[in-house]
Design an enzyme around this catalytic site. Structure first.
Site, PDB file in Angstrom:
ATOM      1  N   SER A  65       0.807  -1.390  -0.245  1.00  0.00           N
ATOM      2  CA  SER A  65       0.014   0.004  -0.201  1.00  0.00           C
ATOM      3  C   SER A  65       0.960   1.125  -0.063  1.00  0.00           C
ATOM      4  CB  SER A  65      -1.011   0.169   1.328  1.00  0.00           C
ATOM      5  OG  SER A  65      -1.910   1.167   1.098  1.00  0.00           O
ATOM      6  N   ASP A 293      -2.921   6.695  -2.747  1.00  0.00           N
ATOM      7  CA  ASP A 293      -1.753   5.723  -2.456  1.00  0.00           C
ATOM      8  C   ASP A 293      -1.320   4.569  -3.278  1.00  0.00           C
ATOM      9  OD1 ASP A 293      -3.780   4.231  -1.629  1.00  0.00           O
ATOM     10  OD2 ASP A 293      -2.663   3.683   0.209  1.00  0.00           O
ATOM     11  N   ASP A 295      -1.961   1.487  -3.456  1.00  0.00           N
ATOM     12  CA  ASP A 295      -2.914   0.626  -3.909  1.00  0.00           C
ATOM     13  C   ASP A 295      -4.365   0.964  -4.061  1.00  0.00           C
ATOM     14  OD1 ASP A 295      -3.104   0.973  -1.242  1.00  0.00           O
ATOM     15  OD2 ASP A 295      -3.774  -1.146  -0.982  1.00  0.00           O
ATOM     16  N   ASP A 297      -6.365   2.916  -2.061  1.00  0.00           N
ATOM     17  CA  ASP A 297      -7.309   2.697  -1.146  1.00  0.00           C
ATOM     18  C   ASP A 297      -7.368   4.167  -0.310  1.00  0.00           C
ATOM     19  OD1 ASP A 297      -5.131   2.290   0.567  1.00  0.00           O
ATOM     20  OD2 ASP A 297      -5.897   0.424   1.283  1.00  0.00           O
ATOM     21  N   GLU A 392     -10.085   7.846   8.322  1.00  0.00           N
ATOM     22  CA  GLU A 392      -9.001   8.333   9.063  1.00  0.00           C
ATOM     23  C   GLU A 392      -8.358   9.428   8.452  1.00  0.00           C
ATOM     24  OE1 GLU A 392      -6.660   4.371  10.725  1.00  0.00           O
ATOM     25  OE2 GLU A 392      -6.745   4.102   8.193  1.00  0.00           O
ATOM     26  N   ASN A 394      -5.688  10.119   7.218  1.00  0.00           N
ATOM     27  CA  ASN A 394      -4.669   9.930   6.142  1.00  0.00           C
ATOM     28  C   ASN A 394      -5.599   9.671   4.899  1.00  0.00           C
ATOM     29  OD1 ASN A 394      -5.668   7.371   6.410  1.00  0.00           O
ATOM     30  ND2 ASN A 394      -3.771   6.412   7.585  1.00  0.00           N
ATOM     31  N   ARG A 517       2.714   5.975  19.176  1.00  0.00           N
ATOM     32  CA  ARG A 517       2.202   4.699  19.142  1.00  0.00           C
ATOM     33  C   ARG A 517       3.291   3.922  17.909  1.00  0.00           C
ATOM     34  NH1 ARG A 517      -0.238   4.325  14.304  1.00  0.00           N
ATOM     35  NH2 ARG A 517      -0.860   2.111  14.511  1.00  0.00           N
ATOM     36  N   SER A 519       3.981   2.029  14.564  1.00  0.00           N
ATOM     37  CA  SER A 519       3.190   1.594  13.301  1.00  0.00           C
ATOM     38  C   SER A 519       2.829   0.001  13.208  1.00  0.00           C
ATOM     39  CB  SER A 519       4.112   2.129  12.350  1.00  0.00           C
ATOM     40  OG  SER A 519       3.533   1.454  10.815  1.00  0.00           O
ATOM     41  N   THR A 521       2.552  -1.027  10.233  1.00  0.00           N
ATOM     42  CA  THR A 521       2.918  -1.346   8.870  1.00  0.00           C
ATOM     43  C   THR A 521       4.298  -0.870   8.376  1.00  0.00           C
ATOM     44  OG1 THR A 521       2.064   0.939   8.199  1.00  0.00           O
ATOM     45  CG2 THR A 521       0.626  -0.837   8.006  1.00  0.00           C
TER      46      THR A 521
HETATM   47  C1  G16 Z   1      -2.786   0.769   6.644  1.00  0.00           C
HETATM   48  C2  G16 Z   1      -4.226   0.567   7.316  1.00  0.00           C
HETATM   49  C3  G16 Z   1      -4.654   2.214   7.800  1.00  0.00           C
HETATM   50  C4  G16 Z   1      -3.725   2.829   8.343  1.00  0.00           C
HETATM   51  C5  G16 Z   1      -2.191   2.534   7.978  1.00  0.00           C
HETATM   52  C6  G16 Z   1      -1.231   3.129   8.927  1.00  0.00           C
HETATM   53  O1  G16 Z   1      -3.167   1.654   5.426  1.00  0.00           O
HETATM   54  O2  G16 Z   1      -5.137   0.209   6.599  1.00  0.00           O
HETATM   55  O3  G16 Z   1      -5.910   2.003   8.407  1.00  0.00           O
HETATM   56  O4  G16 Z   1      -4.083   4.145   8.922  1.00  0.00           O
HETATM   57  O5  G16 Z   1      -1.973   1.554   7.452  1.00  0.00           O
HETATM   58  O6  G16 Z   1      -1.036   2.340  10.102  1.00  0.00           O
HETATM   59  P1  G16 Z   1       0.182   2.305  11.069  1.00  0.00           P
HETATM   60  O7  G16 Z   1       0.025   3.560  11.700  1.00  0.00           O
HETATM   61  O8  G16 Z   1      -0.188   1.187  12.058  1.00  0.00           O
HETATM   62  O9  G16 Z   1       1.273   2.048   9.974  1.00  0.00           O
HETATM   63  P2  G16 Z   1      -2.729   1.188   4.103  1.00  0.00           P
HETATM   64  O10 G16 Z   1      -2.957   2.525   3.197  1.00  0.00           O
HETATM   65  O11 G16 Z   1      -0.955   1.245   4.243  1.00  0.00           O
HETATM   66  O12 G16 Z   1      -3.121  -0.257   3.560  1.00  0.00           O
END
Ligand code: G16
Length: 561
Positions: A65, A293, A295, A297, A392, A394, A517, A519, A521
């Site tokens: 993503s 972004d 992908d 979404d 969100e 973002n 917090r 992440s 991802t």
């Molecule tokens: C994903 C999640 C989102 C989240 C984002 C960042 O987005 O689907 O809900 O806000 O990651 O998450 P984190 O702060 O835990 O890294 P995407 O667009 O990368 O799939």
């Protein structure tokens, strides 16, 4: 269970010792080079999930993503050192994998030996009382990352190991896979969601959009930064289906062939975090712009004001625009459920700008609910309402219409011209807006539809409220897992004592707030700060980042702003 087949195919997808994986905010997401065994095991799990749900189709989306493909090793030479990829599972109606199955995913992905894998599968089968004689159906799609093609093969071996069927949709946006899965599983339902396939997705959105905007003055062109990802191809096809008499779009950052450009200094995440236009788009006053972004979404809008200053319209602004518009229509259409107005709600996370929450709850009088970060959490909270708007900051989100409210739209015929008109718009909106998941292209059409009908420019829309100055910064630490958030991500339980230090810094500024917090991802800790002035935000951000970096294992550059 054909243990010998599972073990035979497992030999081709061996896990490196000590590699640790977690099914996080959006599934597994890490270095693509480590993901082969994870995809094999995800294939096994998806098969079991399908068997558990009476052979319904389960989706697997291979994407990282928003994660940038490249990591700079020298500031003037962006050479690729690491490339991420990931996978997330999709439930039959297009939602994210049910949360009770996430621990199975993590356990299976981390199983060290072949015996551990078999033990883990046996545990899932027994706990979930899965009938292995049932057929399993899994469908996969991937974004444009080159590593995706090979990972599809790894997933396929997992599905085959449990004698399942795999449908490969090739390269799609994440929301298109969710759409296909919902269509496949509602074919025989009272209200089928639609026909499977990209072309049907474009037609469904386009027909609904045109049915409402027909006869209205077309908006000026929209410049869309496609993050050099799959959204470029999808948007091109959607725009073609809609036709230039309804919608003019200029797509920039559409270089899908050069994967190192994916999300690099462009895309929704870059624009939101850096609060500036992406590389490849020369932003001038009067232009209407948006970024997707990798992908497709997420989406954020932006423009330059008369002084050329960059102005962002993020997920919070999209949410309040949509909520205000839909609430007004529901009132005008006189829609009721059992004699009562539909229950309306807005779902946000801690990243929502304080001004947006105040505007929604005080000015618009909409109940606001907070959840942890991750659309999977927001989606479920939004389902509690007849009309649940979730976004969100973002730019990731959608609007959910309950079955009750959809039925109510059809039950009421409308007595006055205004009632009939409002009902028609509501019905079309419920088609334009992707009901399975947040979808940048569907959200874009929702925004364009609202602005067309309201005859609003981006600056008119922006006037609703003024964002409090804010910053979100990534801090790299040696182990982000030591940070344990609580209270919908607004506070830290651990490391012990850090929350008190954050509170002491926040206290120094008026109307300020900050939270830290890990992440789910990316391998970083996220620091969010908000205050009355930009100067305060900048000072507070440096103070909190310094606390985290110096006290809790910061690595790499020590420059935060
Ligand atoms: C994903 C999640 C989102 C989240 C984002 C960042 O987005 O689907 O809900 O806000 O990651 O998450 P984190 O702060 O835990 O890294 P995407 O667009 O990368 O799939």
């Amino acid at each position: 269970m054909d243990v010998s087949l599972i073990l035979k195919l497992n030999e081709e997808h061996k896990k490196l010792e000590q590699a640790k994986f977690t099914y996080g905010t959006a599934g597994f997401r890490t270095l693509a080079s480590t993901l082969d065994p994870v995809l094999f095991r995800v294939g096994l799990l998806a098969s079991l999930r399908s068997k558990k749900l009476n052979s319904k189709f389960i989706g697997a989306m291979i994407t990282a993503s928003h994660n940038a493909a490249p990591v700079k090793i020298k500031s003037d030479f962006p050479k690729l050192t690491f490339k991420d990829n990931g996978v997330k599972l999709v439930e039959p109606l297009g939602e994210m994998l049910v949360q009770t199955w996430e621990p199975y995913a993590t356990k299976l992905a981390n199983a060290e030996t072949r015996e551990d894998i078999v033990a883990c599968l046996t545990e899932i089968i027994e706990t979930e009382k899965i009938d292995l004689t049932k057929q399993s159906n899994v469908a996969v799609a991937r974004d444009t990352r080159p590593s995706g093609e090979k990972l599809v093969e790894s997933l396929k071996d997992g599905v085959i190991s449990l004698h399942g069927n795999l449908t490969n949709f090739g390269v799609l946006t994440t929301p298109q896979l969710h759409y296909n899965i919902r269509c496949l599983n509602t074919k025989a339902a009272k209200h089928p969601y639609g026909e499977v396939g990209e072309e049907h997705y474009y037609k469904k959105l386009s027909d609904a959009y045109k049915s409402i905007t027909r006869g209205f003055k077309k908006l000026s062109p929209l410049y869309v930064d496609a993050a050099n990802g799959v959204g470029a191809k999808a948007l091109l096809a959607l725009a073609k289906e809609i036709g230039s008499e309804y919608f003019d779009v200029f797509i920039v950052n559409a270089d899908v062939a050069n994967s190192e450009k994916l999300n690099f200094e462009c895309g929704a995440d870059f624009v939101k975090l850096k609060q500036k236009a992406p590389t490849g788009l020369e932003l001038k006053s009067g232009m209407r712009c948006a970024s997707l972004d990798g992908d497709a979404d997420r989406i954020v809008y932006y423009y330059a004001d008369h002084d050329g200053k960059f102005k962002l319209l993020d997920g919070d602004k999209i949410a309040t625009l949509a909520a205000g518009f839909i609430m007004d229509l529901v009132r005008k259409a006189n829609v009721t459920i059992n004699g009562q107005p539909p229950k309306f709600g807005l779902v946000q996370t801690a990243y929502a700008n304080g001004s947006s929450t105040e505007y929604a709850s005080k000015k618009m009088q909409v109940p606001v609910v907070f959840t942890m970060t991750g659309v999977k959490h927001l989606h479920h909270a939004a389902e509690e309402f007849d009309i649940g708007v979730y976004f969100e900051a973002n730019g990731h989100g959608t609007v959910l219409f309950s079955e009750n409210v959809i039925n109510a739209f059809s039950d009421v015929n409308g007595k006055t011209e205004e009632e009939i008109k409002s009902l028609n718009i509501l019905k079309a909106l419920s088609i334009v807006i992707n009901q399975a998941v947040g979808d940048a292209l569907s959200d874009m059409l929702m925004v364009e539809l609202i602005l067309t009908l309201n005859k609003q420019s981006l600056s008119d829309w922006d006037e609703a409220y003024t964002d409090l100055p804010s910053r979100q910064i990534k801090v790299k630490v040696s182990d982000r897992h030591i940070f344990k958030p609580i209270k919908a991500d607004t506070e830290l339980l651990e490391p012990l004592g850090l929350q008190e230090k954050i509170n002491a810094e926040v206290k120094k500024y008026s109307s300020a707030r900050s939270f830290v917090r890990p992440s789910g991802t990316e391998d970083v800790v996220r620091v969010y700060c908000e205050a009355k002035t930009q100067k305060d935000v900048d000072e507070l951000s440096v103070a909190i980042c310094t606390l985290v970096f110096d006290g809790y294992g910061g690595i790499g550059e020590r420059t935060f702003i």
